[in-house]
Design a protein around this motif. Sequence first.
Motif, PDB file in Angstrom:
ATOM      1  N   ASP A  13       7.874   1.511  -7.789  1.00 22.44           N
ATOM      2  CA  ASP A  13       7.717   2.363  -6.603  1.00 22.44           C
ATOM      3  C   ASP A  13       6.466   2.044  -5.805  1.00 22.44           C
ATOM      4  OD1 ASP A  13      10.042   3.707  -7.332  1.00 22.44           O
ATOM      5  OD2 ASP A  13       8.936   5.126  -8.606  1.00 22.44           O
ATOM      6  N   THR A  14       5.918   0.866  -5.995  1.00 23.41           N
ATOM      7  CA  THR A  14       4.702   0.500  -5.263  1.00 23.41           C
ATOM      8  C   THR A  14       5.023   0.208  -3.806  1.00 23.41           C
ATOM      9  OG1 THR A  14       3.692  -0.428  -7.237  1.00 23.41           O
ATOM     10  CG2 THR A  14       2.807  -1.144  -5.126  1.00 23.41           C
ATOM     11  N   GLY A  15       4.201   0.743  -2.900  1.00 22.80           N
ATOM     12  CA  GLY A  15       4.308   0.413  -1.482  1.00 22.80           C
ATOM     13  C   GLY A  15       3.116  -0.429  -1.066  1.00 22.80           C
ATOM     14  N   TYR A  16       3.357  -1.481  -0.360  1.00 23.33           N
ATOM     15  CA  TYR A  16       2.287  -2.410   0.010  1.00 23.33           C
ATOM     16  C   TYR A  16       1.833  -2.154   1.443  1.00 23.33           C
ATOM     17  CZ  TYR A  16       3.293  -4.862  -4.305  1.00 23.33           C
ATOM     18  OH  TYR A  16       3.451  -5.162  -5.628  1.00 23.33           O
ATOM     19  N   GLU A  17       0.507  -2.199   1.633  1.00 19.78           N
ATOM     20  CA  GLU A  17      -0.106  -1.966   2.937  1.00 19.78           C
ATOM     21  C   GLU A  17      -0.670  -3.271   3.482  1.00 19.78           C
ATOM     22  OE1 GLU A  17      -3.034   1.013   2.447  1.00 19.78           O
ATOM     23  OE2 GLU A  17      -1.605   2.609   1.911  1.00 19.78           O
ATOM     24  N   THR A  18      -0.718  -3.365   4.798  1.00 20.17           N
ATOM     25  CA  THR A  18      -1.179  -4.588   5.456  1.00 20.17           C
ATOM     26  C   THR A  18      -2.493  -4.354   6.185  1.00 20.17           C
ATOM     27  OG1 THR A  18       0.081  -4.084   7.465  1.00 20.17           O
ATOM     28  CG2 THR A  18       1.183  -5.400   5.759  1.00 20.17           C
ATOM     29  N   GLU A  19      -3.195  -5.431   6.430  1.00 17.28           N
ATOM     30  CA  GLU A  19      -4.402  -5.446   7.256  1.00 17.28           C
ATOM     31  C   GLU A  19      -4.113  -6.293   8.495  1.00 17.28           C
ATOM     32  OE1 GLU A  19      -7.296  -3.831   6.519  1.00 17.28           O
ATOM     33  OE2 GLU A  19      -6.363  -3.006   4.711  1.00 17.28           O
ATOM     34  N   SER A  20      -4.706  -5.915   9.615  1.00 14.55           N
ATOM     35  CA  SER A  20      -4.475  -6.644  10.863  1.00 14.55           C
ATOM     36  C   SER A  20      -5.797  -6.894  11.570  1.00 14.55           C
ATOM     37  CB  SER A  20      -3.533  -5.846  11.776  1.00 14.55           C
ATOM     38  OG  SER A  20      -3.237  -6.593  12.933  1.00 14.55           O
ATOM     39  N   PHE A  21      -5.958  -8.099  12.101  1.00 15.24           N
ATOM     40  CA  PHE A  21      -7.156  -8.470  12.838  1.00 15.24           C
ATOM     41  C   PHE A  21      -6.806  -9.620  13.770  1.00 15.24           C
ATOM     42  CE2 PHE A  21      -6.961 -11.044   9.071  1.00 15.24           C
ATOM     43  CZ  PHE A  21      -7.333 -12.309   9.492  1.00 15.24           C
ATOM     44  N   VAL A  22      -7.717  -9.920  14.681  1.00 15.69           N
ATOM     45  CA  VAL A  22      -7.511 -11.013  15.630  1.00 15.69           C
ATOM     46  C   VAL A  22      -8.252 -12.251  15.140  1.00 15.69           C
ATOM     47  CG1 VAL A  22      -7.862 -11.825  17.986  1.00 15.69           C
ATOM     48  CG2 VAL A  22      -7.192  -9.454  17.576  1.00 15.69           C
ATOM     49  N   LEU A  23      -7.516 -13.353  14.994  1.00 12.67           N
ATOM     50  CA  LEU A  23      -8.106 -14.637  14.640  1.00 12.67           C
ATOM     51  C   LEU A  23      -8.515 -15.314  15.949  1.00 12.67           C
ATOM     52  CD1 LEU A  23      -8.584 -16.402  12.058  1.00 12.67           C
ATOM     53  CD2 LEU A  23      -6.465 -17.585  12.647  1.00 12.67           C
ATOM     54  N   GLU A  24      -9.780 -15.161  16.310  1.00 10.50           N
ATOM     55  CA  GLU A  24     -10.285 -15.653  17.580  1.00 10.50           C
ATOM     56  C   GLU A  24     -10.574 -17.149  17.504  1.00 10.50           C
ATOM     57  OE1 GLU A  24     -13.678 -13.281  18.399  1.00 10.50           O
ATOM     58  OE2 GLU A  24     -12.515 -11.433  18.760  1.00 10.50           O
ATOM     59  N   PRO A  25     -10.639 -17.809  18.693  1.00  6.14           N
ATOM     60  CA  PRO A  25     -10.942 -19.242  18.689  1.00  6.14           C
ATOM     61  C   PRO A  25     -12.243 -19.533  17.929  1.00  6.14           C
ATOM     62  CG  PRO A  25     -10.193 -18.582  20.847  1.00  6.14           C
ATOM     63  CD  PRO A  25     -10.339 -17.321  20.053  1.00  6.14           C
ATOM     64  N   GLY A  26     -12.184 -20.509  17.015  1.00  2.00           N
ATOM     65  CA  GLY A  26     -13.345 -20.853  16.189  1.00  2.00           C
ATOM     66  C   GLY A  26     -13.354 -20.168  14.843  1.00  2.00           C
ATOM     67  N   ASP A  27     -12.528 -19.103  14.698  1.00  2.00           N
ATOM     68  CA  ASP A  27     -12.450 -18.428  13.405  1.00  2.00           C
ATOM     69  C   ASP A  27     -11.615 -19.256  12.419  1.00  2.00           C
ATOM     70  OD1 ASP A  27     -13.944 -16.400  14.415  1.00  2.00           O
ATOM     71  OD2 ASP A  27     -12.304 -14.957  14.618  1.00  2.00           O
ATOM     72  N   THR A  28     -11.962 -19.137  11.135  1.00  2.00           N
ATOM     73  CA  THR A  28     -11.247 -19.866  10.085  1.00  2.00           C
ATOM     74  C   THR A  28     -10.832 -18.892   8.986  1.00  2.00           C
ATOM     75  OG1 THR A  28     -12.513 -21.890  10.509  1.00  2.00           O
ATOM     76  CG2 THR A  28     -11.357 -21.734   8.397  1.00  2.00           C
ATOM     77  N   LEU A  29      -9.565 -18.951   8.606  1.00  2.00           N
ATOM     78  CA  LEU A  29      -9.054 -18.131   7.511  1.00  2.00           C
ATOM     79  C   LEU A  29      -8.807 -19.036   6.303  1.00  2.00           C
ATOM     80  CD1 LEU A  29      -8.043 -15.278   6.659  1.00  2.00           C
ATOM     81  CD2 LEU A  29      -5.746 -16.045   7.314  1.00  2.00           C
ATOM     82  N   LEU A  30      -9.443 -18.710   5.162  1.00  2.00           N
ATOM     83  CA  LEU A  30      -9.300 -19.486   3.929  1.00  2.00           C
ATOM     84  C   LEU A  30      -8.528 -18.674   2.903  1.00  2.00           C
ATOM     85  CD1 LEU A  30      -9.982 -21.921   2.075  1.00  2.00           C
ATOM     86  CD2 LEU A  30     -12.104 -20.708   1.454  1.00  2.00           C
ATOM     87  N   CYS A  31      -7.429 -19.239   2.403  1.00  2.00           N
ATOM     88  CA  CYS A  31      -6.620 -18.609   1.362  1.00  2.00           C
ATOM     89  C   CYS A  31      -6.572 -19.549   0.161  1.00  2.00           C
ATOM     90  CB  CYS A  31      -5.200 -18.331   1.860  1.00  2.00           C
ATOM     91  SG  CYS A  31      -5.116 -17.509   3.474  1.00  2.00           S
ATOM     92  N   VAL A  32      -6.799 -19.007  -1.040  1.00  2.00           N
ATOM     93  CA  VAL A  32      -6.833 -19.833  -2.246  1.00  2.00           C
ATOM     94  C   VAL A  32      -6.066 -19.140  -3.364  1.00  2.00           C
ATOM     95  CG1 VAL A  32      -9.081 -20.800  -1.621  1.00  2.00           C
ATOM     96  CG2 VAL A  32      -8.967 -18.797  -3.127  1.00  2.00           C
ATOM     97  N   THR A  33      -5.749 -19.906  -4.419  1.00  2.00           N
ATOM     98  CA  THR A  33      -5.184 -19.337  -5.638  1.00  2.00           C
ATOM     99  C   THR A  33      -6.294 -19.181  -6.673  1.00  2.00           C
ATOM    100  OG1 THR A  33      -4.632 -21.523  -6.513  1.00  2.00           O
ATOM    101  CG2 THR A  33      -2.950 -20.409  -5.191  1.00  2.00           C
ATOM    102  N   ASP A  34      -5.954 -18.575  -7.825  1.00  2.00           N
ATOM    103  CA  ASP A  34      -6.980 -18.354  -8.843  1.00  2.00           C
ATOM    104  C   ASP A  34      -7.431 -19.649  -9.506  1.00  2.00           C
ATOM    105  OD1 ASP A  34      -4.772 -18.965 -10.354  1.00  2.00           O
ATOM    106  OD2 ASP A  34      -4.643 -17.033 -11.373  1.00  2.00           O
ATOM    107  N   GLY A  35      -6.722 -20.767  -9.251  1.00  2.00           N
ATOM    108  CA  GLY A  35      -7.213 -22.044  -9.734  1.00  2.00           C
ATOM    109  C   GLY A  35      -8.535 -22.422  -9.098  1.00  2.00           C
TER     110      GLY A  35
END
Length: 706
Positions: free
Chosen positions: A624-646
Amino acid sequence: MQRDTADSRTAVRGPGAAAHTSLPGNPLSPAAARRFVRLVLAEWAERGLLDRGLPDRGPAAPGLLTDRLVEDATLLASELVTNAVVHAGTDVELVCRLVETAGPEGADPVPEALVVEVSDRHPARPVRGEPHPTGEYGRGLHLVSTLAEAWGVSYRRGFKTVWFRIAATDSVAPDPADLCGAPPLWGAAPAAGMPLPSGGDDGGVRWGPSPGREPDSGWGSRGALSFLAEASDLLAGQFDEEKVAALAGQLLVPRLADWCAVWLDGEGGRGPGSAPRLARVWHASETRIEGLRAVLEKDPPALPDAALGWPVPWPWPVVSPVLENEPLVGDAFTASGDEPLLGGARASGNEPLVGEARPVSESEPLGGEGPDSEPYEEDGSALACRLFAGGRSVGTLLLGRAGLARIPDEVTALIEDFARRVALAVVSARQYTRQATTSLVLQRGLRPRSIASIPGVDTQVVYEPAGEGAWAGGDFYDIFQAGNGRWCFALGDVCGNGPEAAVVTGLVRPWLKLLAHEGYSVAGVLDRLNRMLVDDATQATEAAAAAVAAVAAVATAGAHPAGEVTQVRFLSLLHGELVPTEEAGGGLRCTLASAGHPLPLLLRPDGAVRPVAVPQVLLGVLEDTGYETESFVLEPGDTLLCVTDGVTERRSGRRQFDDGDGLAAALAGCAGLGAADIAERIRKAVHAFDELPPDDDLALLVLQAR
């Protein structure tokens, strides 16, 4: 020598140090056993346990640790582990014990002996002391009874233990004839001075030393055993059958033979349409390799089915004038030309006939075609040995020694042991190749064939499975267009590894894309994936309960229910979508959610770094878990880094890479770099965190707005 029912505890008296390790039941275990024994003895020596005076010899007497003891203990442990792996096929327990006696009053205990125990979990199979007709058995306990002061076999519930004891005062070398059961084989000469044959009393030929070289009587015992130990170490480290064949030739020539050749059977064994392949030809003189190959590649040796792993005499490959002075080259024939000859059989004219009959020019040398080629020797003795392991033939080994009427029996026995090790190495290499190929196919199938190009965004992906030839793991990634101006990205990690994790990856990634294409939001995709995994977990729990009930029903009968219980699997996932904004400055609206996954980090052009999601529960844990989201603006020059636990859990001792926000610190140092450079710098930082290679899959995704 102790009786076979003796217990090592009858030989172990008094206190002492002990070390223990568990080894898998595979061909790599003997080499691991040798390393373990050496490391244990080195550690005891460093602690000063082995350099105390021996009893009744004064405080200045040498300690227990001698070259002889190290060699004997390493060799015997390797042989016993080999026997356990080949004959029992189970995991092996290896124990080293240091037996000490009380010293003078107030003095330290004195080392008395070393006891080594090798246990397997198949006590019903007997310990063999003699060669077995299949040729897969070595010298068994013959070496143990010769080199050890005492040895025995003890049986316990579920275990069989073979042990031996080497005493500190055991300094008399064994007679080579007692060890090998044959006259000694003289020391191997260097390539520049091959051993010369010398006549024996029995009319046969022994190998003698090269001119100016004294005989080494130890070759018949320790030299041969050291050769086998070295061969085992080198062959066990090869995971390619071609390299195994090449190494076999280099080990044999020139120490035991002037030349050798290795044929490898196909994966399906011998049969129609699967002729053996001549994988390697080796000669002490490189100018004669091509000439030897030209003769041998015509037809591989066809050994009788009864020759399962032991050497048999084989005709010498030469050009011989017969039948109206026309030379014949090819298979060995009798005088009538009907049946092949074995064991140095001679046709008319007292010459061996080799090869399929075909005329050749009298001036044609049996060598290469270049000006440096040399004709091959015209006399000698050869042996052919089937490479037999695991109940099937994997190839054939052929070797020869020039100038010998026959190869001595002790050398034949050594070749038999060597061929068994080569066969096991070929089997291991093929198993590794099959696993690596399967893993590669799975990895290609589980990874996206291509990733979408997002307008206004530079992307870079790094994915490195743990270990060379490792199974396809549970890490996955994807970037794709979802329609209506939406681009989605995902980075996930299935809990677990190997094929089971790859199966879940193969299910989740296409379902994620399908749900996103159907228009579900980021939260909606996670909710439905969670429901699917929870349903799978429920079915697995029901299957486990049924298995437990089945075990209880048949427990009194001592049987075991058939079938497998599906493992419950969880999944960490970072999923997000990007939508271009309508603002004049550009940028993209990013909406994402992290389900038990390492949080993504946002790097601003000024070097500021912050997480842009909140931790939430893994997928597949709670229904019964409900998942929530976050929202933001990725502006020019911004960098988003996503990694795994490795990446975040990369270890160096007790430290992890992300301890103290280590990943954020590394990302902050990437300000001003492009997406590809950021990905490469983070990858290098993870690898440099520890000297050992990563033991987990490594995946990272970089999104940088232009």
